[in-house]
Each structure stands twice: as structure tokens, then as C-alpha cells.
Design an enzyme around this catalytic site. Sequence first.
Site, PDB file in Angstrom:
ATOM      1  N   CYS A  67       0.811  -1.228   0.000  1.00  0.00           N
ATOM      2  CA  CYS A  67       0.000   0.000   0.000  1.00  0.00           C
ATOM      3  C   CYS A  67       0.839   1.271   0.000  1.00  0.00           C
ATOM      4  CB  CYS A  67      -0.993  -0.019   1.160  1.00  0.00           C
ATOM      5  SG  CYS A  67      -0.262   0.067   2.814  1.00  0.00           S
ATOM      6  N   HIS A  77      -2.657   1.290   6.856  1.00  0.00           N
ATOM      7  CA  HIS A  77      -3.009   1.228   5.434  1.00  0.00           C
ATOM      8  C   HIS A  77      -3.142   2.641   4.883  1.00  0.00           C
ATOM      9  CE1 HIS A  77      -4.282  -0.937   1.878  1.00  0.00           C
ATOM     10  NE2 HIS A  77      -5.286  -0.098   1.719  1.00  0.00           N
ATOM     11  N   HIS A 112      -5.688   1.918  -4.356  1.00  0.00           N
ATOM     12  CA  HIS A 112      -4.823   1.365  -3.312  1.00  0.00           C
ATOM     13  C   HIS A 112      -4.424  -0.066  -3.643  1.00  0.00           C
ATOM     14  CE1 HIS A 112      -7.941  -0.997  -0.721  1.00  0.00           C
ATOM     15  NE2 HIS A 112      -8.399  -0.879  -1.944  1.00  0.00           N
TER      16      HIS A 112
END
Length: 349
Positions: free
Chosen positions: A264, A311, A323
Site C-alpha cells: 500500500c 493502510h 490502493h
Amino acid sequence: MGTRRRGSIALTLLCATALLTAPGFAVGTAFAAPEPPVGKSLEQVRKEIEDLYRAAGAATDAYNLAESETRTQSAKIVQIANLVVAGKDRITGLKSRAGAAARAQYRSGGLPPGAQLAMSNNPTQFLDGADRLRQGEKAASDLLSELNRTQSDLQQYAKDASAHWELLEANRLKQEGSKKQIEEKIKAAEELESKLEAEQKAKLMQLEQEAQYKAQTAWLSTGALKESTGSASSEAGRKAVRFATAQIGKAYVWGAEGPDTFDCSGLTSQAWRAAGKAIPRTSQEQLRLPKVAIKDMRPGDLIIYFDDASHVGLYVGDGAIIHAPRPGRNVTLAGAGSMPIKAVVRPDA
């Protein structure tokens, strides 16, 4: 505003379409996939797998941070090594100068300059000699001071190098520990998912989509985007969005930062690098970037998720992000509110 609203509606419809077209889903009928052979419901399995990957994500962030710090400490050790080499060369030069002075005194009969001056019967020679003597004494004093200072610097370099070696070793151990956690969590999640039949895996994917759709719908219903100012994205932000968009479909691999796979924060850091702006490597470090209100966010901003900032996604506008979700998934488009938002940051603020 009308464009953003239509975009948000389009994203919602996209999520809904994904649900309606998922295997085993029929309007007006209930999905009747068999229960998994692990004594749990598919929803329980979904949550367990999600938790495992979340834990792996947090460990990945710790691994990436340790790796970044290791590179920093390695670079500092190389820098110190170069300073040590330069310092030793300096000492060699200073000792050579001191030796030359000693040899000159030997050639003059071994008498110190002060004694030679006292024996002079010529007043002019005496005065000239006294001036040279003062200059020589100052040069000798400066030489000794510089020699002592350089030796002191070398001692400090040795201490600094030792400290950086200790940090390097600590980061290496941290990396090893994080890597072990990551591999254990991913293996557990993969083993859990491997026990499912194809039909159950399809249902599991549908449950993931339903959970994301539900979270996104709830987020939009709060009016999170109603007060959006509609500020245009910066040129750097547009470049970051173009980069991230070009990566859609590439696989998630923990610790990866391109060009073929990403995690990520690897995706977001490389997107902004492509835009000409170097930002921290991990999502937790990216959280330290300048924050903006949700109503003020614009394409190119980063959205940090979960309380532990484990994240991150890149906002592309209209309530959507790009993402890299987790192992087993590819870089994709998702709802900006499909996960709990911790903060929005702007790399080029």
C-alpha cells in the site's frame, strides 16, 4: 459539485453492480453456499482472514520502516568511514609537517630557535629573528592543536560508528521479527482460505464487496463529501494520480515498491516520487505529512486508514481511492470510505 456527486453515485453503482453480478447472487433469492469445513460461518472466516491480513499489514509497515532506517544507518556508516580515512590522511600530513620542523632544527645544530636568537650580536637580525620565532611558535602551536583536534575527531567517529552499528543490528533484528510475523499471518490466512471450495471463495469475495459497499454507503450518508470545496488538484497531485491509475491490476506484494508489484505505501510513495516529491516510505510515517480536512481533500491526497495507520490509499476524487489492498489482491479502485479513515494528508502542502 454536480460532477463529484455523479462520480460518487457512479462509484456506488459500480460497487452495487459488482455485488449483483457476483457468482451465486440473484435478485430476490438468498445465496445458499455451503458452510466452510472449518466450523465457522463464511462471515466469520471473512473477518478472521481480514484480521490476519490487517496484522500482516501492520507488520509490513514495521518491516518497511526498519528497512528504511537500516539504509539510513548504512549510509551514515559509509559517511563516517570516509571521514575516518580523511582524518587519518590529515594526521599523516600533520606528522609529516612536524617531522620537517624537527629535521630543520637538527640541521641548524640542534639548538632551539630561542637559543640561536639569544646568541645573535646583530640587533636587526635579533628583531627579525624574534618575529620569526613568534611566527614559528604560533605555527607549532596551531599544528599541535590541529593534530589534537583531528585525533579527537577520529575518536568521536569511532563512537558514532559504534552507535550506528548498534542501530543497524537493532533494525536487522526488527526486520527479521516483522518478516516472521508477516509470513505467519499471510500463511494462516492463505491456509484458512485454501480450505474453502470454489463456490465458497466466490461467496467470500462477495462478502468482502458487501462489507466495503456498506462502509462506503454509510460514509457517504454522513455527508462527508457535501462540504467538499472542489479545489482543483495540483499538477503534482495530477501526476501522482496518473501514476497510480497506471498501476491498476498489478499484484500486491508486501515490501514491494514497484515497478511490477506494490504494497500500500509502496504504491503511494512511488506515485508521489513520480510526481517529483519524495515522501516517507511507510503509511505510519506518511501520517506525519501535513493534514487536511476531509471536506478539503483533493486528488493526489493520501488517506490513512485504521487507528494504527497501517493502510494508505491515494485519493482520486469523487469519493474514490486507488490502493494496493492486501496479499492475493491487485491494485484497484475502491471507495474512500470503505475502511475507517484516520486522517487525510497532503504531500505537497
